[in-house]
Design a protein around this motif. Sequence first.
Motif, short mmCIF file in Angstrom:
data_model
loop_
_atom_site.label_atom_id
_atom_site.label_comp_id
_atom_site.label_asym_id
_atom_site.label_seq_id
_atom_site.Cartn_x
_atom_site.Cartn_y
_atom_site.Cartn_z
N GLU A 1 -7.81 -0.72 -10.48
CA GLU A 1 -8.99 0.03 -10.07
C GLU A 1 -9.62 -0.63 -8.84
N THR A 2 -10.37 0.16 -8.10
CA THR A 2 -11.01 -0.33 -6.87
C THR A 2 -11.84 -1.57 -7.13
N GLU B 1 -9.37 1.18 1.19
CA GLU B 1 -10.34 1.81 0.29
C GLU B 1 -10.31 1.24 -1.12
N LYS B 2 -9.25 0.48 -1.45
CA LYS B 2 -9.20 -0.15 -2.77
C LYS B 2 -10.06 -1.41 -2.82
N GLN B 3 -10.60 -1.82 -1.69
CA GLN B 3 -11.57 -2.92 -1.57
C GLN B 3 -11.10 -4.21 -2.24
N PRO B 4 -9.91 -4.67 -1.91
CA PRO B 4 -9.48 -5.97 -2.45
C PRO B 4 -10.31 -7.10 -1.86
N ILE C 1 -2.81 -4.25 -5.89
CA ILE C 1 -3.97 -3.56 -5.33
C ILE C 1 -3.86 -2.06 -5.54
N ARG C 2 -2.68 -1.54 -5.30
CA ARG C 2 -2.45 -0.10 -5.45
C ARG C 2 -2.63 0.34 -6.91
N TYR D 1 -8.91 -6.38 -7.62
CA TYR D 1 -7.94 -7.38 -7.14
C TYR D 1 -8.65 -8.44 -6.31
N LEU E 1 -4.52 0.53 1.97
CA LEU E 1 -5.18 -0.09 0.82
C LEU E 1 -6.62 -0.51 1.08
#
Length: 241
Positions: free
Chosen positions: A88-89, A117-120, A84-85, A92, A115
């Motif tokens: 890209e957003t 804000e990475k919107q998994p 996830i890190r 995942y 995490l």
Amino acid sequence: MRGLIKNIKPLVPVGIKRPIKRAIPHRYHRLFDPDWHRRSIGNVKLWDTLGRLQFDFLIGRGMAPHHYFLDVGCGPLRGGMHFIRYLETGHYYGVDSNTPMLEETERLELPRLGLVEKQPMLVAMGDFAFGRLDRQFDYALAQSVFTHLPLNNIIRCLMEMEKALVPGGEFYATIWENELGKRNLDDIRQTPTAVTHFDRDFFHYDVGTFEWICDGTDLSVEYLGDWGNPVNQKMLVFRKA
């Protein structure tokens, strides 16, 4: 209250603790074990080792931040946190059949790891119906999933994965290997503490079984073997033509 429970837990026999834990609704588990969701998977002592191993392996196989990635049996994000890190957003996707564990992971791990804000996309799924995700994937991974599945469940997973991969996409899956082939019905000691079986969990499989599954599909399988796994699981890669 949590401190009292923590002090009492070591004094209670495992044979008593496990039935009690199963009887308590999952939403209350955090009261006596705030990281119970992490302990819902095996080899917790190897949390950091196995998580990083998955990530480093796929990066070495060419996965880049712009790729879309499907983590089958994602669990409490032992490996997922790294993916996830890195990705890209919104790139995942993690699926797992354990709904309470996945809900606790989303509630606790994503904020704790920074995490959100990475919107998994985390989806509870027990039937491998990847089409519900409305997305095709460049890479996919099933780390220590096939080791718990009977053959027909694996076939279902691969038939659904065939549709979920982009052309040229790759699906990596670990197995405990039956090197002697399908005629060997005996148990196999894979590690000092892990014994695998022909027809019950933990399962082992010969590579020929996966070649048979892929026959007549758009998938091919390659045996990659050792990949540094500390519990002797071997790696396969399925590629979509």
